[in-house]
Write a protein that holds these residues in place. Structure first.
Motif, PDB file in Angstrom:
ATOM      1  N   VAL A 153      13.900  57.958 -14.468  1.00  0.00           N
ATOM      2  CA  VAL A 153      15.013  57.043 -14.248  1.00  0.00           C
ATOM      3  C   VAL A 153      16.346  57.767 -14.465  1.00  0.00           C
ATOM      4  O   VAL A 153      16.515  58.453 -15.473  1.00  0.00           O
ATOM      5  N   PRO A 154      17.309  57.614 -13.550  1.00  0.00           N
ATOM      6  CA  PRO A 154      18.624  58.223 -13.783  1.00  0.00           C
ATOM      7  C   PRO A 154      19.299  57.647 -15.026  1.00  0.00           C
ATOM      8  O   PRO A 154      19.216  56.444 -15.286  1.00  0.00           O
ATOM      9  N   ARG A 155      19.961  58.519 -15.777  1.00  0.00           N
ATOM     10  CA  ARG A 155      20.686  58.097 -16.979  1.00  0.00           C
ATOM     11  C   ARG A 155      22.101  58.630 -16.918  1.00  0.00           C
ATOM     12  O   ARG A 155      22.337  59.744 -16.451  1.00  0.00           O
ATOM     13  N   VAL A 156      23.038  57.841 -17.406  1.00  0.00           N
ATOM     14  CA  VAL A 156      24.442  58.239 -17.427  1.00  0.00           C
ATOM     15  C   VAL A 156      24.883  58.414 -18.874  1.00  0.00           C
ATOM     16  O   VAL A 156      24.591  57.578 -19.736  1.00  0.00           O
ATOM     17  N   THR A 157      25.588  59.512 -19.156  1.00  0.00           N
ATOM     18  CA  THR A 157      26.256  59.681 -20.449  1.00  0.00           C
ATOM     19  C   THR A 157      27.709  60.045 -20.189  1.00  0.00           C
ATOM     20  O   THR A 157      28.040  60.677 -19.183  1.00  0.00           O
ATOM     21  N   ARG A 158      28.564  59.617 -21.123  1.00  0.00           N
ATOM     22  CA  ARG A 158      29.998  59.891 -21.006  1.00  0.00           C
ATOM     23  C   ARG A 158      30.435  60.814 -22.125  1.00  0.00           C
ATOM     24  O   ARG A 158      29.962  60.717 -23.257  1.00  0.00           O
ATOM     25  N   ALA A 159      31.361  61.705 -21.813  1.00  0.00           N
ATOM     26  CA  ALA A 159      31.833  62.664 -22.805  1.00  0.00           C
ATOM     27  C   ALA A 159      32.505  61.972 -23.980  1.00  0.00           C
ATOM     28  O   ALA A 159      32.486  62.491 -25.107  1.00  0.00           O
ATOM     29  N   ASP A 160      33.108  60.781 -23.746  1.00  0.00           N
ATOM     30  CA  ASP A 160      33.785  60.085 -24.829  1.00  0.00           C
ATOM     31  C   ASP A 160      32.845  59.220 -25.657  1.00  0.00           C
ATOM     32  O   ASP A 160      33.267  58.538 -26.598  1.00  0.00           O
ATOM     33  N   ALA A 207      27.779  53.451 -21.110  1.00  0.00           N
ATOM     34  CA  ALA A 207      27.680  53.917 -19.725  1.00  0.00           C
ATOM     35  C   ALA A 207      26.926  52.889 -18.895  1.00  0.00           C
ATOM     36  O   ALA A 207      26.056  52.178 -19.404  1.00  0.00           O
ATOM     37  N   PRO A 208      27.221  52.800 -17.612  1.00  0.00           N
ATOM     38  CA  PRO A 208      26.534  51.835 -16.749  1.00  0.00           C
ATOM     39  C   PRO A 208      25.143  52.312 -16.362  1.00  0.00           C
ATOM     40  O   PRO A 208      24.765  53.466 -16.591  1.00  0.00           O
ATOM     41  N   VAL A 257      23.506  63.489  -3.040  1.00  0.00           N
ATOM     42  CA  VAL A 257      23.327  62.293  -3.865  1.00  0.00           C
ATOM     43  C   VAL A 257      23.723  62.568  -5.317  1.00  0.00           C
ATOM     44  O   VAL A 257      24.249  61.677  -6.004  1.00  0.00           O
ATOM     45  N   LEU A 258      23.512  63.787  -5.800  1.00  0.00           N
ATOM     46  CA  LEU A 258      23.914  64.111  -7.170  1.00  0.00           C
ATOM     47  C   LEU A 258      25.429  64.025  -7.332  1.00  0.00           C
ATOM     48  O   LEU A 258      25.939  63.447  -8.307  1.00  0.00           O
ATOM     49  N   LEU A 259      26.160  64.605  -6.388  1.00  0.00           N
ATOM     50  CA  LEU A 259      27.617  64.566  -6.485  1.00  0.00           C
ATOM     51  C   LEU A 259      28.128  63.146  -6.287  1.00  0.00           C
ATOM     52  O   LEU A 259      29.018  62.687  -7.023  1.00  0.00           O
ATOM     53  N   LEU A 260      27.590  62.426  -5.312  1.00  0.00           N
ATOM     54  CA  LEU A 260      28.024  61.055  -5.084  1.00  0.00           C
ATOM     55  C   LEU A 260      27.814  60.205  -6.337  1.00  0.00           C
ATOM     56  O   LEU A 260      28.685  59.407  -6.708  1.00  0.00           O
ATOM     57  N   ALA A 261      26.679  60.374  -7.001  1.00  0.00           N
ATOM     58  CA  ALA A 261      26.391  59.584  -8.193  1.00  0.00           C
ATOM     59  C   ALA A 261      27.452  59.790  -9.263  1.00  0.00           C
ATOM     60  O   ALA A 261      27.975  58.821  -9.848  1.00  0.00           O
ATOM     61  N   ARG A 262      27.811  61.025  -9.513  1.00  0.00           N
ATOM     62  CA  ARG A 262      28.792  61.291 -10.575  1.00  0.00           C
ATOM     63  C   ARG A 262      30.176  60.774 -10.178  1.00  0.00           C
ATOM     64  O   ARG A 262      30.924  60.245 -11.017  1.00  0.00           O
ATOM     65  N   LEU A 263      30.541  60.914  -8.911  1.00  0.00           N
ATOM     66  CA  LEU A 263      31.843  60.416  -8.462  1.00  0.00           C
ATOM     67  C   LEU A 263      31.931  58.889  -8.577  1.00  0.00           C
ATOM     68  O   LEU A 263      32.959  58.341  -8.980  1.00  0.00           O
ATOM     69  N   VAL A 264      30.851  58.204  -8.236  1.00  0.00           N
ATOM     70  CA  VAL A 264      30.884  56.740  -8.277  1.00  0.00           C
ATOM     71  C   VAL A 264      30.896  56.245  -9.718  1.00  0.00           C
ATOM     72  O   VAL A 264      31.613  55.302 -10.062  1.00  0.00           O
ATOM     73  N   VAL A 265      30.098  56.867 -10.580  1.00  0.00           N
ATOM     74  CA  VAL A 265      30.118  56.471 -11.993  1.00  0.00           C
ATOM     75  C   VAL A 265      31.513  56.689 -12.578  1.00  0.00           C
ATOM     76  O   VAL A 265      32.040  55.839 -13.309  1.00  0.00           O
ATOM     77  N   ALA A 266      32.127  57.825 -12.247  1.00  0.00           N
ATOM     78  CA  ALA A 266      33.481  58.086 -12.742  1.00  0.00           C
ATOM     79  C   ALA A 266      34.460  57.048 -12.213  1.00  0.00           C
ATOM     80  O   ALA A 266      35.347  56.574 -12.942  1.00  0.00           O
ATOM     81  N   GLU A 267      34.296  56.661 -10.957  1.00  0.00           N
ATOM     82  CA  GLU A 267      35.148  55.618 -10.373  1.00  0.00           C
ATOM     83  C   GLU A 267      35.000  54.301 -11.129  1.00  0.00           C
ATOM     84  O   GLU A 267      35.998  53.641 -11.461  1.00  0.00           O
ATOM     85  N   GLY A 287      36.419  54.646 -14.668  1.00  0.00           N
ATOM     86  CA  GLY A 287      37.830  54.987 -14.757  1.00  0.00           C
ATOM     87  C   GLY A 287      38.089  56.273 -15.503  1.00  0.00           C
ATOM     88  O   GLY A 287      39.081  56.383 -16.236  1.00  0.00           O
ATOM     89  N   VAL A 288      37.195  57.253 -15.341  1.00  0.00           N
ATOM     90  CA  VAL A 288      37.348  58.537 -16.017  1.00  0.00           C
ATOM     91  C   VAL A 288      37.245  59.655 -14.994  1.00  0.00           C
ATOM     92  O   VAL A 288      36.882  59.445 -13.830  1.00  0.00           O
ATOM     93  N   ASP A 289      37.551  60.864 -15.420  1.00  0.00           N
ATOM     94  CA  ASP A 289      37.417  62.023 -14.553  1.00  0.00           C
ATOM     95  C   ASP A 289      35.935  62.330 -14.332  1.00  0.00           C
ATOM     96  O   ASP A 289      35.131  62.177 -15.257  1.00  0.00           O
ATOM     97  N   PRO A 290      35.556  62.756 -13.131  1.00  0.00           N
ATOM     98  CA  PRO A 290      34.130  63.078 -12.893  1.00  0.00           C
ATOM     99  C   PRO A 290      33.565  64.120 -13.858  1.00  0.00           C
ATOM    100  O   PRO A 290      32.366  64.105 -14.153  1.00  0.00           O
ATOM    101  N   ALA A 291      34.424  65.008 -14.370  1.00  0.00           N
ATOM    102  CA  ALA A 291      33.941  66.021 -15.311  1.00  0.00           C
ATOM    103  C   ALA A 291      33.526  65.406 -16.643  1.00  0.00           C
ATOM    104  O   ALA A 291      32.829  66.058 -17.431  1.00  0.00           O
ATOM    105  N   ALA A 292      33.944  64.167 -16.908  1.00  0.00           N
ATOM    106  CA  ALA A 292      33.620  63.497 -18.173  1.00  0.00           C
ATOM    107  C   ALA A 292      32.343  62.675 -18.086  1.00  0.00           C
ATOM    108  O   ALA A 292      32.032  61.915 -18.989  1.00  0.00           O
ATOM    109  N   VAL A 293      31.609  62.833 -16.985  1.00  0.00           N
ATOM    110  CA  VAL A 293      30.386  62.071 -16.759  1.00  0.00           C
ATOM    111  C   VAL A 293      29.229  63.033 -16.526  1.00  0.00           C
ATOM    112  O   VAL A 293      29.379  64.056 -15.848  1.00  0.00           O
ATOM    113  N   ARG A 294      28.081  62.687 -17.083  1.00  0.00           N
ATOM    114  CA  ARG A 294      26.870  63.469 -16.829  1.00  0.00           C
ATOM    115  C   ARG A 294      25.764  62.523 -16.389  1.00  0.00           C
ATOM    116  O   ARG A 294      25.578  61.449 -16.979  1.00  0.00           O
TER     117      ARG A 294
END
Length: 258
Positions: free
Chosen positions: A84-91, A95-96, A49-59, A62-69
């Motif tokens: 609660v899950p939180r999303v941050t972006r390298a740029d 974040a959604p 679920v951790l990997l899926l979450a980062r891949l879907v947020v990146a999708e 529209g960024v590379d998965p490495a640019a999402v935490r």
């Protein structure tokens, strides 16, 4: 007068659980630390679920998965070990919102522009539920077989979207289902009351035919009163989790216009 433009529907993805050892090389440092804290029987589902979450947020972004935490923050105690899950972006861009759910063999992720909650349970979980724990006074379970479990899954989706989880009694919600139209009422006032001008939109999630017999899933998200309800979600698109040497299928980064 033109019709109001509907809010974008949440993006939902599911994936079968893969062995943690296969996914470990693709996890970032924070995900590995979280995996290290997981009980041994849950490691495969947690890694998935951790990997899926980062891949879907990146999708979605529209960024590379490495640019999402993706991390967590408890709104009550401030802990990053749960909450609660939180999303941050390298740029640094906006974040959604994100919600996760997992069972021993299937994981699910929902991403939306506003608060969102997804819950997924195996049908076997229904045997351990008690009506006095799930239902408000006078509230019937959802119609049909396994109605108590369906009600539980629906309520937990709302609790996740509200950011409280099971810290709030699910009996404070009343879920009604009339001819497939699901509405959420508040048996008691409290933190689950949506902001003025909005409502909780709640729907059962369709799953592929084998999973329909073995799992129940629901999605909740905030929706403005002034906008038409979104169309029912289609079957969630499965997203195979890649092995260490694979590139996620369809994950060519999409750049959004500036």
């Amino acid at each position: 007068m033109p019709f109001p433009r509907p809010e974008p529907a949440p993006v939902v993805r599911t994936a079968p659980v893969r062995p943690a050892a296969d996914l470990l090389p693709r996890l970032d440092a924070g995900e590995r630390a979280r995996l290290d804290r997981a009980p041994a029987p849950e490691r495969d589902a947690v890694a998935s679920v951790l990997l899926l979450a980062r891949l879907v947020v990146a999708e979605v972004c529209g960024v590379d998965p490495a640019a999402v935490r993706v991390d967590r923050r408890c709104p009550r105690c401030g802990s990053t070990a749960h909450g609660v899950p939180r999303v941050t972006r390298a740029d640094g861009a906006a974040a959604p919102h994100l919600s996760l759910s997992r069972t021993s063999d299937l994981v699910a992720v929902a991403v939306a522009s506003g608060p969102v909650g997804i819950d997924l349970e195996p049908t076997t979980a229904g045997a351990g539920l008690r009506p006095d724990v799930v239902l408000a006074d006078g509230e019937p379970p959802a119609p049909g077989p396994g109605g108590l479990l369906v009600t539980w899954v629906r309520k937990e989706a709302v609790l996740k979207a509200a950011g409280t989880g099971l810290a709030v009694d699910p009996r404070s919600l009343r879920v009604t289902d009339v001819a497939g139209s699901i509405t959420v009422e508040h048996a008691t006032p409290g933190p689950l009351t949506p902001p003025p001008g909005t409502r909780w939109h709640l729907e059962d999630l369709p799953l592929d035919p084998p999973r329909t017999r073995t799992h129940r899933a629901a999605l909740a998200h905030l929706h403005p009163h002034s906008l038409p309800l979104p169309l029912p979600l289609p079957l969630p698109l499965p997203l195979p989790l890649p092995r260490a040497h694979e590139t996620p299928r369809g994950r060519t980064p999409r750049r959004t216009p500036s």
